[in-house]
Every structure is written in structure tokens, then in C-alpha cells.
Write an enzyme that holds these catalytic residues in place. Structure first.
Site, short mmCIF file in Angstrom:
data_model
loop_
_atom_site.label_atom_id
_atom_site.label_comp_id
_atom_site.label_asym_id
_atom_site.label_seq_id
_atom_site.Cartn_x
_atom_site.Cartn_y
_atom_site.Cartn_z
CD GLU A 169 -1.58 -0.21 3.56
OE1 GLU A 169 -2.07 -1.31 3.81
OE2 GLU A 169 -1.95 0.84 4.10
CB THR B 163 -9.11 -2.06 13.55
OG1 THR B 163 -8.57 -1.87 14.87
CG2 THR B 163 -9.28 -0.71 12.88
CG ASN C 291 1.30 -3.64 10.45
OD1 ASN C 291 1.62 -4.52 9.66
ND2 ASN C 291 0.09 -3.10 10.49
NE ARG D 117 -11.30 0.43 23.13
CZ ARG D 117 -10.37 -0.28 23.73
NH1 ARG D 117 -10.18 -1.54 23.41
NH2 ARG D 117 -9.63 0.25 24.67
CG HIS E 103 -1.73 -8.89 9.27
ND1 HIS E 103 -0.62 -8.35 8.66
CD2 HIS E 103 -2.46 -7.83 9.72
CE1 HIS E 103 -0.70 -7.03 8.71
NE2 HIS E 103 -1.79 -6.69 9.36
CB CYS F 154 -1.97 -5.57 5.94
SG CYS F 154 -1.73 -3.98 6.75
CE LYS G 295 -4.28 -6.88 24.07
NZ LYS G 295 -4.81 -5.65 24.69
#
Lengths: 351, 131
Positions: A83, A204, A269, A202, A237, A115, A242
Site C-alpha cells: 500500500e 479494527t 507492522n 477498536r 498477520h 495489508c 498483541k
């Protein structure tokens, strides 16, 4: 068509790093909270002369080293998922193909799916090889990710690339099967002409990352008739430290199965590069006969699942190129926020 | 930087393609039409190796406008493992640590950017060889 899979793999990471404390200091944020909440300590940063194309070329060179001297003119397709393609209009893949001597008899496209774009490239290359349309396909996932200053994404948006040469002979890892899971879920986006992406906080998490990652993993395992205990390793991914650990444990995987490919605590990431780079790190330590589940995730949203079975050839080729953990852990250059802001073009200058 | 000019440089900038004289074996980078050693006109393409050692270097502290973002930076001449001498930027290191004899590796990097909207030029740079 018989077996298809990975003939060569490689990774490339920038050497520069910035610590969570250094970013938090600038924005008056609580670094320990971010470190604990995201399970992140630092992230990679691309210098100004490094972009998705340069990372892709270097990752590809490492993949070619492990592929055992294949003729690059026989690579029939190159797909780069990212991206952060350097151009809005001009393919990244054309430059990479030119740099490795794979032009002109080659099909090329740049992929985008947040991603998940890197695993899309892998998915399509495997399909073309399986169909007998090409001898080798080069699939790359790489990014120099963007995160808006002060946003939570700034603590994780990192850079790196992984490249895989797919073929049907001299396999390092056989592709047992693939599976995809996708819905329209608006958790993260970047509109045209916008520099930084936006996300839905959140939202996501559960309806986006976890639903699709776990959905793809469960669908993949059902398709091949396997359960978590049947796999040697699993790679998910990793938008932070976490999420992949939590998703894996929800599915029934152990920390030991995930740790070799769990790089985000010190890498950040790498967006389209994230699960592909995790796979390179896992292949670096895998033994013949090991099985690996890999699941990507791209906002928007979807996940691609892969089941790989490592072959005897892994022992011959793993040290023909630098290992991913070495690039991650050694000879690092730590930078301050000012240097980071300059490297990432966060400071507006006169043209 | 015009895109056509950049495009003409691809063989040597992207792939380190040199010309090897078919008569005397001298390797020329960039490739030439006539061998300066024996005068022959026939060459075969040979890729340069990607590692070498710094023979000499200088540090640029007052950079031309297109390189101000990366100043200070070193420009080095390195002798590659096949004896060919190559000039390039040496990056990913503190300029105060650059030394004659230091081992370097060639990496593919962005070498020039034509302002905010022009062509991006890619090519080779040296980085310290640490693995």
C-alpha cells in the site's frame, strides 16, 4: 500438474529503528501503556533512499540466492503487493523485474488490498504455476507503511519486504492448499490523494482482524482436514504484537508454534510484508516435514490462508541468504524522532 | 533528470552490467565500444560482484540540493572482488566510521528524486558489509 510451492524465499529489512519511548515522548503519550497495550517495543524505519521497490529488489535477490541459480528470464509473472507503491501510476514490479533481468517476457501487476496485498501476490503466483501458465512466479509483499503523526498507527507502521519464487520443481515448501475469506468491512482506509490512512479504532479488532483472520484459519484447516495441533508453526498477520498472539490462542495454537514468525514486537507492522516476512523467519528454522499455517489479513477486509509443508531442500538453501532474525536483531541504527520525521517526509519543506 | 536518460542507464545502474573484452578479458564498467587495453571491439556482458573494499572516500557535508536530506554522506571508491573499481554513495553508517579497507556490499537504492512529482531514479549504493 503435480506439486507447486516455494522454490526460493528472501527478506529485506531496513537497519534503522525507532523506539516506542521516542515517539511517545514527542506526543506526551504514556510509553509503557503503548508498549503493553500493543506489545511493541520498536519498529523499523526506512531511510530516504529506501522504498517498496528497493526493499523488494533486495528481498528478491535473497530469494534468488535460495532458488539455486534459476534463470530469471524464466520468471513468467511478478506481482508486488503493497500500500506504499512509490508511484501512483507506474508499476513497482516493472522496476524490480528490470533489476533482476526478468524482462520482457513477463506478466506484471501491482496489487493492493491493505495489508493482504502480499499474500494476494503469493496466491495468484501459485495459481498460475499450478495451471501451467508460467514456470516461475515472483510474489512480493512489502511496504514502507504510513502512520499519521501522533496516531496509534505511528507506533507500529514499519518497513520491510519478503519475496517468494513459486514453481513446481526443487521446492523448499509445498503448497498443500489455500483458502480466502473476505467481506466488506470498513475498518481502515486511505482515500485518494491522502498521505495517511485512517482507521476505526477498536472496530479494527473483533469484527475486522479477528473475524477474518480466525475465519480464514478455520476455513483453511477445515479444507485440509487439520487442527492446530497438526501444525508445527503458525504465522498470522501482525499489525502489533498483541493481535496475532491473541488470534492464535483463540484458535488453539500455542505460543511456541507462533514465536518463530512473530516479529512485530521489534519490527512493527510491515503491512503487506507482515505475514510473508513472518513466513520467511519460520522457514529459516523449519525442518523437513514441518507444516506451517500462514494467514494474512488486509483491512477492507479479507484474509488468505496457506498450508505449507517444508521439504528436504530447506536444509540446503536456508543459509544461502541472510536469515530474517539476523536482519531484525543485529547491527541496528537507532534514530531520534527528528531524524525519523525527516526520513518519513513528515516535515513540510520548500520544493 | 529526464526519464529517457535515466532509462538508458538501467543495465549498469540496475544490474551492474559490465563489458568484458572478448580478446584480453578486461572488464569495463560502464561498458565501452573499444577496449582501452587492447583496442578490441567485441565484448560480452558480465555482472559485477556485489561486495568489495573501500579504497578511498570523501565526506560530503554541503550537499547539492537533491541530496540535502541525506547529508552528511560519504562517496567511496571501492574495489570489488573482481578488481573493478566503482564509485558510489556509502550509506547506512555514521560518516565518522568510514575507513579505507572497510568491507562494503552493494544495495539497490533510490539514487535521485526529481522534486516531488518527477521520476524516481534507482541504482546502486554501498552499505557496510556486516553479514
Amino acid at each position: 500438474m503435480g506439486k507447486v510451492g516455494i522454490v526460493g524465499y528472501g527478506c529485506h529489512l531496513p537497519r534503522h529503528r525507532i523506539k516506542v519511548e521516542e515517539i511517545a515522548k514527542v506526543w506526551g503519550a504514556d510509553a509503557p501503556s503503548y508498549k503493553k497495550g500493543l506489545m511493541l517495543r520498536e519498529k523499523s524505519v526506512p531511510p530516504p533512499d529506501c522504498d517498496t521497490i528497493t526493499l523488494s529488489v533486495e528481498a528478491t535477490k535473497n530469494a534468488l540466492r535460495r532458488a539455486g541459480g534459476i534463470n530469471t528470464a524464466e520468471i513468467g509473472a511478478i506481482y508486488i503487493g503493497s500500500e506504499s507503491h512509490p508511484y501512483a501510476v507506474k508499476p513497482s514490479g516493472a522496476t524490480v523485474a528490470e533489476a533482476i533481468g526478468a524482462t520482457p517476457d513477463i506478466h506484471c501487476a501491482d496489487f493492493e488490498f491493505a495489508c493482504k496485498a502480499g499474500s494476494e501476490a503469493m496466491f495468484v503466483c501459485l495459481g498460475l504455476v499450478k495451471a501451467g501458465e508460467i514456470k516461475y512466479g515472483l510474489a512480493i509483499g512489502g511496504d514502507t507503511s504510513q502512520g499519521a503523526p501522533g496516531d496509534a498507527l505511528e507506533y507500529s507502521a514499519a518497513a520491510g519486504a519478503a519475496a517468494f519464487i513459486m514453481g513446481s520443481e526443487n521446492l523448499i515448501a509445498e503448497s498443500i492448499d489455500t483458502y480466502s475469506f473476505m467481506t466488506d468491512t470498513p475498518d481502515f482506509w486511505r482515500r485518494e490523494y491522502e498521505f495517511y490512512p485512517q482507521h476505526a479504532g477498536r472496530y479494527t479488532g473483533e469484527p475486522a482482524y479477528f473475524k477474518h483472520t480466525c475465519g480464514a484459519a478455520e476455513g483453511m484447516m477445515k479444507k485440509v482436514g487439520m487442527k492446530p495441533a497438526d501444525f508445527t508453526y503458525a504465522v498470522f498477520h501482525q499489525p502489533n504484537g498483541k493481535f496475532p498472539m491473541r488470534a492464535g490462542k483463540m484458535l488453539g495454537f500455542t505460543q511456541e508454534q507462533m514465536e518463530p514468525g512473530w516479529l512485530s514486537p521489534t519490527l512493527g507492522n510491515t503491512y503487506s510484508g507482515a505475514s510473508p516476512i513472518g513466513l520467511t523467519s519460520t522457514l529459516d528454522i523449519a525442518k523437513p516435514g514441518d507444516t506451517i499455517l500462514m494467514v494474512s489479513y488486509g483491512s477492507g477486509s479479507g484474509s488468505d490462508g496457506f498450508v505449507w509443508k517444508v521439504t528436504d531442500r530447506i536444509d540446503e538453501v536456508r543459509d544461502k541468504a541472510v536469515r530474517t532474525r539476523k536482519l531484525l536483531d543485529e547491527n541496528l541504527i537507532y534514530i531520534d524522532y527528528g531524524t525519523y520525521a525527516k526520513f518519513r517526509h513528515k516535515i513540510k519543506k520548500n520544493a | 533528470m529526464y526519464s529517457a536518460r535515466d532509462w538508458r542507464e538501467y543495465p549498469r545502474r540496475y544490474r551492474l552490467e559490465a563489458g568484458k573484452c572478448k580478446k584480453c578479458g578486461k572488464i569495463l564498467f560502464p561498458a565501452r565500444l573499444i577496449c582501452p587495453k587492447c583496442g578490441a571491439r567485441e565484448f560480452e556482458t558480465e555482472m559485477l560482484p556485489d561486495t568489495g573494499k573501500v579504497l578511498t572516500f570523501t565526506v560530503i557535508r554541503t550537499a547539492p540540493s537533491q541530496f540535502t536530506d541525506i547529508a552528511p554522506y560519504a562517496i567511496a571508491i571501492a574495489e570489488l572482488t573482481n578488481g573493478v573499481k566503482l564509485t558510489a554513495q556509502l550509506v547506512d553508517c555514521d560518516v565518522n566510521t568510514v575507513k579505507v579497507g572497510m568491507e562494503v556490499r552493494i544495495e539497490f537504492r533510490r539514487v535521485q528524486t526529481d522534486a516531488y512529482s518527477g521520476i524516481l531514479s534507482y541504482g546502486y549504493k554501498f552499505v557496510p558489509k556486516w553479514y
